[in-house]
Design an enzyme around this catalytic site. Structure first.
Site, PDB file in Angstrom:
ATOM      1  N   HIS A 255     -43.414  53.590  49.082  1.00  0.00           N
ATOM      2  CA  HIS A 255     -44.312  53.933  47.986  1.00  0.00           C
ATOM      3  C   HIS A 255     -45.100  52.723  47.477  1.00  0.00           C
ATOM      4  O   HIS A 255     -46.075  52.885  46.765  1.00  0.00           O
ATOM      5  CB  HIS A 255     -43.577  54.667  46.849  1.00  0.00           C
ATOM      6  CG  HIS A 255     -42.724  53.792  45.981  1.00  0.00           C
ATOM      7  ND1 HIS A 255     -41.370  53.674  46.122  1.00  0.00           N
ATOM      8  CD2 HIS A 255     -43.051  53.013  44.920  1.00  0.00           C
ATOM      9  CE1 HIS A 255     -40.888  52.858  45.205  1.00  0.00           C
ATOM     10  NE2 HIS A 255     -41.885  52.438  44.465  1.00  0.00           N
TER      11      HIS A 255
ATOM     12  N   ASP B  22     -38.177  56.048  52.064  1.00  0.00           N
ATOM     13  CA  ASP B  22     -38.902  55.108  51.197  1.00  0.00           C
ATOM     14  C   ASP B  22     -38.820  53.663  51.679  1.00  0.00           C
ATOM     15  O   ASP B  22     -38.654  52.735  50.894  1.00  0.00           O
ATOM     16  CB  ASP B  22     -38.399  55.201  49.745  1.00  0.00           C
ATOM     17  CG  ASP B  22     -39.413  54.630  48.764  1.00  0.00           C
ATOM     18  OD1 ASP B  22     -39.029  54.335  47.621  1.00  0.00           O
ATOM     19  OD2 ASP B  22     -40.589  54.440  49.156  1.00  0.00           O
TER      20      ASP B  22
ATOM     21  N   SER C  18     -40.106  47.332  42.854  1.00  0.00           N
ATOM     22  CA  SER C  18     -39.960  48.189  44.038  1.00  0.00           C
ATOM     23  C   SER C  18     -40.219  47.426  45.317  1.00  0.00           C
ATOM     24  O   SER C  18     -41.203  46.706  45.436  1.00  0.00           O
ATOM     25  CB  SER C  18     -40.954  49.343  43.988  1.00  0.00           C
ATOM     26  OG  SER C  18     -40.583  50.235  42.999  1.00  0.00           O
TER      27      SER C  18
END
Lengths: 338, 571
Positions: free
Chosen positions: B84, B120, B211
């Site tokens: 992402h 992910d 992230s």
């Protein structure tokens, strides 16, 4: 230094050097306490989540947790033990002043964590919180662990909408994160001793604060002992004897309906209410820790008061909370009536 | 007393006094030693941060500010991050290019190499090697060794605070392991389900911007990729519950990521449900993986890929954490009897937002690297190789064998009593002939092709007459392997699985009869400077045909007595 001295130092050297950093300082505490942490599920009620945590405090099935609407209004409470077994839990004892709840499941030889000595905790000591925030653990999956320190021991001016009412004893304030579902979980020290039960997270959007607290184990010992021994709960106040009309002399706006919220009507200047500090449009929320849903409930509570004492009345004034001690009078004696 | 005796008395008595420091120490000493321990731990932590910090990077997927973090995991310039984080780069004007900021302020151009939209994960590559300063990289650690309560450090760029790309460091503990979090509307919109399987839960603070960054253990090894947090009504901000993808899962998908693939996660093709403490197969369809493996409705699953299953949640968690195409042992119970089935997982359905194709240049580079590793692990070119051992076939009878090889030729002889040669097979590039009667159950053509492919791969080359392509990952005997697909003229194909160290673990191909054949090599041991498999198993159509256990092996042995011509009368 003499040779003997050097030799002595060499011999003792391993004991004098600091040991290397360990990957996990909490292993013993977690391994010891985790098997006694249970996941509790009840009915959903409004904003209250239908899940929480609890601690097995005696191996024959006694579980300690904190009260919540989810339990008191649930037709059925399920306890999921650390090994995944699902058992129905019965409420055996309540203590509204602590918000404590003692449950019992039918089991034997459960891993248990008896209440430890919260009084010996020092500010800055590590604590490990074991519980089930966000229902992340299911069935036999292990509950979550998070760490922090004891920040302070203090009384708490609890916000209005705490369903269990005010906590009036000093509680353990922690800087470990507390999230929905962790409520009722175990707070242990580095030695794995149960020093508290995780309480509710109080938040104030206005001041952007969050306060995580735990009810100290020392305050819960008598409650648990009495509960296990089967001692009768302190009796709720009986209604006043006939002929006595206890009153707080608060004029309520009940013209529309007895079931309307308990808003205060006009307060005549110089009246008893005025003197006590009551203002028009105050909303009566609680009397002596009992929630007041509407005017009718207020009257019911009033009937059980004892003239001559004072009642602590919690009011909402605008967006402030006001607490006043109002004297209880006997209207029969005063010769007045509504 | 004389001095030596005095010394001895003191020394002897100290043995009795040694434990005393612990008991006689005053309270102040306790505090001092506790302080010393805390300071030592702090010092170790600070040193650790300094050591691993250069490998933590910032990733900008587009020209706009905004992005995430990543970590360099190899000297070749590979950067591991979240899908992402780089998602926007897949659709942008400069397709698949991202900017990677190294601590200190330099920015390098990175290319997105492979993606995993379900798990992910994404792999980015920055230029490394000749012409650029070396990339400091972090080692992948063992996330399976983590315990609840272990200290972890998260590093990255939360809230994009760092203007010089120096990462923010946070400290916390592992709060839970093997968490299953299906779906994440916040992170992937409504396109597909991002699934965090087998995730590490930690209270180490991670926030938007973290992230893709690494979760380190105290040894400075990457044990997870930070990607997700639980939030309350106050919005996307850490509240003490964060999640990282464990490196155990990353390792399984890393070869596919390096091969430029869109990773596929495993599915059983069946639903499972909790039933009285067991996990039972519910609905399934005719050609599903479980059906093909011989399982059916109502079977109670006891373990999946060696892990005991206690709930439906655990099952779903494990299945999706394995790549599609992997063959997984499933132990189950039917009518009170326990059995094992080998299930080949199919792929979870995924709707790709953007198309993604592997870059042929990169594939060729990776293939050359893998072959070079194989060649290096095989050691320098050898003249001859001889080994003795036992072979057992379907009948279970163990027969002593001798294996001899020179480049281009191999002979496998069965030895009769007293070690005298029995029958066997000799194979060369030119032809094949039986040594002296005897049949070990394989066709000569297969053996020739086997020899060609085997020799070339082991020497680190493409086989003559065949093309070798790096096609992703696989698993052999518990090791995650790189798959090299070899295609020969005429359509014959072989798959070679090589370990991370370059050992040829397994070959797979279809025999002339159309049977799937597997030749597995295990028990590698060092002989001289080479690693040799001491166990070679051949399986055809799921049946173990032959197992050769090598007892002794030697290189560059004299080859007298070695048959150089076919015997008279041989076909």
């Amino acid at each position: 230094m003499s040779r003997a001295g050097r030799r002595l130092l060499l011999l003792w050297a391993p004991f004098l050097l600091a040991p290397p950093a360990r990957a996990n300082d909490f292993r013993a505490a977690i391994d010891g306490a985790m098997p006694a942490v249970v996941k509790l599920f009840g009915a959903k009620g409004g904003r209250v989540a239908g899940y929480a945590s609890g601690v097995v405090v005696r191996s024959d099935g006694w579980i300690l947790t904190l009260s919540s609407v989810m339990f008191t209004e649930a037709p059925r409470i399920t306890a999921v033990l650390a090994d995944g077994r699902e058992l129905t839990a019965e409420i055996k004892r309540r203590d509204p002043s602590l918000g404590a709840l003692l449950l019992k499941v039918k089991a034997r030889d459960l891993p248990a964590l008896p209440l430890g000595e919260s009084g010996r905790m020092r500010i800055g000591s590590w604590v490990v919180l074991l519980g089930n925030p966000f229902k992340l653990a299911n069935g036999a999956e292990s509950s979550s662990a998070t760490v922090g320190v004891l920040s302070a021991v203090s009384g708490l001016d609890a916000p209005r909408d705490a369903p269990e009412g005010e906590i009036r004893i000093p509680v353990l304030l922690l800087d470990a994160p507390n999230n929905p579902g962790a409520y009722g979980g175990a707070v242990v020290n580095l030695d794995g001793e149960l020093v508290g039960i995780e309480g509710r997270l109080f938040t104030s959007p206005r001041t952007n604060t969050e306060v995580s607290y735990a009810v100290p184990s020392d305050a819960l010992k008598a409650f648990v002992e009495d509960g296990i021994a089967g001692k009768p709960e302190p009796v709720a106040r009986a209604p006043a004897p006939p002929g006595v009309l206890p009153s707080l002399q608060i004029p309520l706006f009940d013209a529309v309906s007895e079931r309307a919220a308990a808003y205060v009507d006009e307060v005549p200047a110089g009246s008893a209410s005025d003197g006590a500090g009551i203002r028009e449009n105050d909303l009566v929320l609680e009397v002596d820790g009992q929630k007041v849903k509407d005017c009718a409930e207020f009257r019911e509570i009033e009937k059980r008061l004892v003239p001559g004492e004072k009642a602590r009345v919690t009011l909402k004034r605008g967006d402030q909370i006001v607490r006043l001690d109002i004297p209880i009078v006997d209207l029969a004696k005063k010769g007045e009536s509504r | 007393m004389s001095r030596p005796v005095w010394h001895r008395v003191v020394l002897v008595s100290s043995f009795f006094l040694l434990p005393c420091p612990f008991f006689l120490r005053a309270a102040e000493d306790d505090l001092e030693s506790a302080r010393a321990r805390v300071r030592a731990a702090e010092g170790a932590r600070v040193d650790l941060v300094r050591r691993v910090e250069p490998s933590v990077v910032v990733i900008f997927p587009t020209e706009q500010p905004g992005g995430g973090s990543g970590v360099l995991i190899s000297p070749d310039g590979y950067v591991l991050t979240n899908y992402h984080v780089i998602l926007e780069a897949l659709a942008g004007a400069s397709v698949r290019k991202v900017r990677v900021g190294l601590p200190g302020g330099t920015i390098r151009e990175g290319t997105v190499v492979g993606v995993d939209p379900v798990g992910d994960l994404a792999l980015v590559r920055v230029k490394a090697g000749a012409g650029v300063p070396p990339c400091p990289w972090a080692r992948l650690g063992d996330s399976e060794a983590l315990r609840v309560g272990d200290w972890t450090l998260a590093m990255g760029n939360p809230f994009l605070l760092a203007s010089d790309f120096r990462p923010t460091v946070t400290l916390g503990v592992v709060s839970g392991l093997h968490r299953y979090l299906p779906g994440s509307p916040v992170l992937d919109g409504n396109q597909q389900s991002l699934t965090y399987a087998d995730a590490i839960q930690m209270d180490t603070s991670v926030n938007p911007g973290n992230s893709g960054g690494p979760l380190f253990n105290l040894a400075g090894e990457v044990v997870g990729v930070n990607g997700r947090i639980s939030t309350r009504e106050r919005g996307r901000m850490n509240i003490g519950v964060g999640f990282a993808i464990p490196t155990s899962l990353v390792r399984r998908f890393l070869p596919d990521l390096r091969a430029g693939k869109i990773c596929r996660h495993g599915s059983l093709g069946a639903t499972v449900r909790d039933e009285e403490g067991a996990v039972v197969i519910g609905e399934t369809y005719v050609d599903s993986p479980v059906k093909k493996a011989g399982m059916r409705l109502g079977d109670a699953i006891l373990s999946f890929d060696g892990v005991s299953i206690r709930s439906q949640n655990e099952m779903l968690n494990l299945v999706v954490s394995r790549p599609a195409g992997w063959e997984v042992p499933v132990r189950y119970r039917r009518d009170g009897k326990e059995q094992v089935a080998l299930v080949v997982l199919e792929a979870v359905e995924v709707k790709e937002r953007y198309s993604f194709l592997a870059d042929p240049e990169h594939l060729k580079w990776e293939r050359d690297r893998i072959l070079a590793r194989a060649g290096a692990s095989a050691g320098p070119a050898w003249k001859s190789f001889e080994a003795s051992g036992t072979a057992s076939g379907r009948d279970g009878k163990a027969v002593p064998v001798r294996i001899r090889r020179v480049p281009g030729r191999v002979a496998v002889e069965t030895l009769g009593e007293n070690g005298a040669p029995g029958g066997g097979y000799g194979v060369s590039r030119m032809d094949a002939w039986p040594l002296r009667g005897g049949d070990l159950g394989a066709r000569a053509d297969d053996l020739i092709e086997d020899l060609l492919a085997l020799e070339a791969i082991e020497a680190g080359r493409e086989p003559k007459g065949g093309t070798a392509v790096f096609s992703g990952g696989g698993r052999s005997q518990g090791e995650v392997a790189d798959a090299i697909e070899i295609s020969f003229e005429g359509g014959r194909r072989r798959l070679a699985l090589l370990s991370g160290e370059g050992r040829l673990l397994e070959e797979r191909y279809e025999s002339h009869a159309g049977l799937p054949v597997r030749i597995r090599r295990g028990d590698f041991r060092k002989v001289g400077d080479r690693e040799v498999p001491f166990r070679i198993e051949t399986e055809a159509g799921g049946v173990l045909l032959r197992r050769i256990i090598v007892e002794k092996a030697a290189f560059d042995v004299p080859t007298e007595g070695w048959p150089t011509e076919p015997p008279k009368g041989a076909p």
